[in-house]
Design an enzyme around this catalytic site. Structure first.
Site, PDB file in Angstrom:
ATOM      1  CB  VAL A  29      -0.853   0.033   1.293  1.00 58.68           C
ATOM      2  CG1 VAL A  29      -1.657   1.317   1.155  1.00 58.68           C
ATOM      3  CG2 VAL A  29      -1.959  -1.041   0.837  1.00 58.68           C
ATOM      4  CE  LYS A  30       5.367   6.001   2.376  1.00 61.67           C
ATOM      5  NZ  LYS A  30       6.432   5.812   3.131  1.00 61.67           N
ATOM      6  CG  LEU A  31       6.157  -0.230  -2.064  1.00 56.97           C
ATOM      7  CD1 LEU A  31       6.558  -1.703  -2.390  1.00 56.97           C
ATOM      8  CD2 LEU A  31       7.259   0.743  -2.064  1.00 56.97           C
TER       9      LEU A  31
END
Length: 262
Positions: free
Chosen positions: A165-167
């Site tokens: 999700v962060k990527l």
């Protein structure tokens, strides 16, 4: 009171340590030099000179270093994990590959990935966003700890999901910067100054959090200069991870390139 080991008490980690101490937790952080140990003591934490001491007796160990390679050195090429007590949870805040947290878990320790979205000021205010991946039980055990500085704490799936999700988040962030840079170029071609655009657009339907940040920086170039080291590092992880999973960035790719220096 929770006993916390901490690795990476730097730009992002130091306000985490301070918030943990202020919340009543017992924190022991790694300080390899006398200067760093003095900084840790000033935060109210105990300073340790090696990784095994950081982990000794800890209920949770938090790793907040800069790169995936550093996570691997700390967690896979040292005695940190072996020194963690049974039942302790390892929290990785670094934006890195999901393969890294899974490799650490293969060492027989409970691991959650919890990359952050925000900066030191958000951590200091207790309002940094955490994208969390991991087993329900492990996440529940450290949630009270993470709440010292994280809000919201978003449990987005199994181990590694927080990193993914962060990527995606950072890909979209870089693409939005690129979109703004291209819009500035368009405006210039039409005879509209960047200053005028950045004053006007945040009040229109094109407004976004990124656009507001660019406007406050004064120009797209100034904002890119400020964030490039951090976002370029994360985008490299994005490209590697997407390639490993057999995907591609699609239409986002050109915008991501426009949002990075060089």
């Amino acid at each position: 009171m929770t006993r916390v080991g901490f690795v990476g008490a730097g730009r992002m980690g130091a306000p985490m340590v301070r918030r943990l101490v202020e919340a009543g937790h017992e924190v022991r952080a790694l300080g390899r030099t006398p200067e760093k140990r003095a900084d840790i003591s000033a935060l109210g934490a105990d300073a340790a000179t090696n990784l095994a001491t950081v982990a000794d007796g800890a209920d949770a160990v938090i790793v907040c270093v800069f790169t995936d390679d550093q996570v691997r050195r700390v967690c896979l090429q040292s005695d940190l994990v072996d020194a963690m007590p049974a039942g302790a949870v390892l929290v990785v805040h670094t934006t890195s590959s999901p393969r890294t947290v899974n490799a650490i878990a293969a060492r027989g320790v409970d691991v959650i990935d919890a990359p952050v979205s925000g900066g030191p000021h958000d951590i200091a205010g207790g309002e940094v966003t955490l994208f969390v991946g991991g087993d329900d039980d492990a996440v529940a055990r450290v949630r009270p700890l993470l709440s010292a500085y994280g809000n919201p704490i978003l449990h987005v799936g199994k181990r590694g999901a927080g990193q993914l999700v962060k990527l995606v988040n950072n890909t979209l962030f870089a693409a939005q910067i690129g979109l703004i840079a291209e819009s500035v170029r368009l405006g210039a071609g039409l005879g509209i100054s960047e200053a005028a655009l950045l004053e006007a657009l945040p009040h229109g339907s094109a407004s976004s959090r990124v656009l507001g940040n660019v406007a406050r920086a004064g120009s797209a170039e100034a904002f890119i200069d400020a964030v490039d080291d951090f976002i370029a590092k994360d985008i490299e992880v994005v490209r590697q991870t997407v390639a490993e999973l057999g995907g591609d960035l699609g239409a986002l790719n050109e915008l991501v390139n426009a949002g990075l220096k060089g």
